[in-house]
Design an enzyme around this catalytic site. Structure first.
Site, short mmCIF file in Angstrom:
data_model
loop_
_atom_site.label_atom_id
_atom_site.label_comp_id
_atom_site.label_asym_id
_atom_site.label_seq_id
_atom_site.Cartn_x
_atom_site.Cartn_y
_atom_site.Cartn_z
N ASP A 11 98.44 5.39 4.93
CA ASP A 11 99.56 4.81 4.16
C ASP A 11 99.45 5.32 2.73
O ASP A 11 98.43 5.87 2.32
CB ASP A 11 99.48 3.26 4.19
CG ASP A 11 100.63 2.62 3.42
OD1 ASP A 11 101.77 3.08 3.56
OD2 ASP A 11 100.39 1.66 2.67
N SER A 12 100.51 5.07 1.96
CA SER A 12 100.48 5.42 0.54
C SER A 12 99.46 4.58 -0.22
O SER A 12 99.01 4.96 -1.29
CB SER A 12 101.86 5.17 -0.08
OG SER A 12 102.15 3.79 -0.02
N CYS A 74 103.13 3.62 7.70
CA CYS A 74 104.00 3.63 6.53
C CYS A 74 105.41 3.97 7.00
O CYS A 74 105.61 5.01 7.64
CB CYS A 74 103.49 4.69 5.55
SG CYS A 74 104.57 4.93 4.13
N GLU A 152 100.21 -4.03 -4.69
CA GLU A 152 99.09 -3.15 -5.07
C GLU A 152 98.39 -3.68 -6.32
O GLU A 152 97.19 -3.53 -6.49
CB GLU A 152 99.60 -1.72 -5.34
CG GLU A 152 100.03 -0.95 -4.09
CD GLU A 152 98.86 -0.40 -3.27
OE1 GLU A 152 97.73 -0.28 -3.80
OE2 GLU A 152 99.09 -0.10 -2.08
N CYS A 184 108.41 -2.19 5.56
CA CYS A 184 107.44 -1.54 4.68
C CYS A 184 106.14 -2.25 5.00
O CYS A 184 106.11 -3.49 5.01
CB CYS A 184 107.80 -1.71 3.22
SG CYS A 184 106.45 -1.24 2.10
N HIS A 186 103.56 -2.81 3.41
CA HIS A 186 103.01 -3.69 2.38
C HIS A 186 103.53 -5.13 2.50
O HIS A 186 102.85 -6.07 2.12
CB HIS A 186 103.40 -3.18 0.98
CG HIS A 186 102.57 -2.04 0.48
ND1 HIS A 186 102.74 -0.76 0.92
CD2 HIS A 186 101.58 -2.00 -0.44
CE1 HIS A 186 101.89 0.04 0.29
NE2 HIS A 186 101.17 -0.69 -0.54
N1 DGL Z 1 103.79 0.95 2.83
C1 DGL Z 1 104.79 1.91 2.76
C2 DGL Z 1 105.93 1.72 3.72
O1 DGL Z 1 105.70 1.21 4.79
C3 DGL Z 1 105.17 2.59 1.50
C4 DGL Z 1 105.18 1.89 0.23
C5 DGL Z 1 105.38 2.87 -0.89
O2 DGL Z 1 104.47 3.63 -1.16
O3 DGL Z 1 106.45 2.85 -1.52
O4 DGL Z 1 107.04 2.10 3.46
#
Ligand code: DGL
Length: 267
Positions: A11-12, A74, A152, A184, A186
């Site tokens: 993931d990012s 992600c 984050e 997302c 997150h």
């Molecule tokens: N967790 C990520 C997603 O599912 C990306 C969040 C990001 O880096 O903007 O989209």
């Protein structure tokens, strides 16, 4: 394919830990190597070419660790098209489920909300998938750029978090949705707060489990599912590994995980 090889998850940043949690529960015998690009998160507000370069670096790094599969935990990266991320790698690469079946099962009114990053929303992929499955559905996509930096940044007690949740929820409440997908990875970190904002009439869906089953199917297809072994979890970040560990505590039994700060250039 070596059954005992680890599964790579990326993931990012820390978001993909919500998918790793589910994968680890469903596949307790598997070893996992997670990479969160915490040095460069968020991705969802960046241009496509830049994100493509970042994900190629992570997949190459995971390939050098000998993984047997990569799970793109992600949604933003999944939107790039999983096949286009494969390059010359032989192992399967699995992206996030769009969850359209789950949403349509959960929604009586067929009024469905999508929370995701601006990049994911701009692709309209979720809207198209839901409408392809049921053209009578009404879909309300909402880009939520404030969530990832707050998560984050461990801002769980900041007044900015409930304010952002109320801001993004308002138009969807007004539209009368009864199902919402967190597209997302997150956002499951704040699922309880989102559920509280919408109230009991709205079913909030995390596609982590559906994604984990896609990953399991891909492993079965190549005969690489592991049936024994203790299952080691290594969580890597490209920066701030102590912060990654604190956030991981919200998702995983961290005493059983190893944490490592890595440089993607060192393979
Ligand atoms: N967790 C990520 C997603 O599912 C990306 C969040 C990001 O880096 O903007 O989209």
């Amino acid at each position: 394919m070596n059954k005992n090889a680890p599964i790579g998850v990326l993931d990012s940043g820390v978001g993909g830990l919500s998918v790793l949690k589910c994968l680890h529960q469903l596949l307790p015998h598997e070893d996992f190597i997670y990479v969160g690009d915490t040095a460069r998160t968020p991705y969802g507000t960046r241009p496509e070419q830049e994100i493509r370069g970042f994900v190629a670096e992570i997949i190459d790094w995971l390939a050098a660790q000998g993984v047997k599969e990569v799970v793109i935990a992600c949604n933003t990266l999944t939107m790039l098209g999983v096949d286009s991320l494969k390059g010359d790698h032989k192992f399967p690469i699995v992206g996030m489920s769009k969850g359209e079946k789950l949403l349509l099962e959960a929604s009586k009114k067929k009024k469905i909300g999508v929370f995701a990053t601006p990049f994911t929303i701009s692709t309209e992929a979720h809207k198209k998938a839901i409408l392809a499955a049921d053209p009578t559905a009404e879909v309300y996509p909402m880009p939520c750029p404030k969530y990832v930096p707050l998560i984050e940044g461990e801002q769980f007690d900041s007044p900015e978090l409930p304010a952002a949740i109320a801001e993004y929820a308002a138009p969807l409440k007004e539209a009368g949705i009864d199902a919402l997908i967190l597209s997302c990875t997150h956002y499951p970190f704040i699922k309880k707060q989102i559920e509280a904002e919408f109230g009991p009439e709205v079913t909030v869906i995390d596609p982590a489990e559906a994604t984990s089953y896609l990953a399991i199917d891909a492993l079965k297809e190549i005969g690489a599912l592991r049936e024994d072994g203790a299952g080691k979890v290594t969580v890597c970040g490209t920066a701030d590994i102590d912060r990654v560990r604190r956030l991981a505590e919200r998702m995983l039994p961290v005493e059983d995980c190893q944490f490592k700060e890595i440089n993607l250039a060192d393979k």
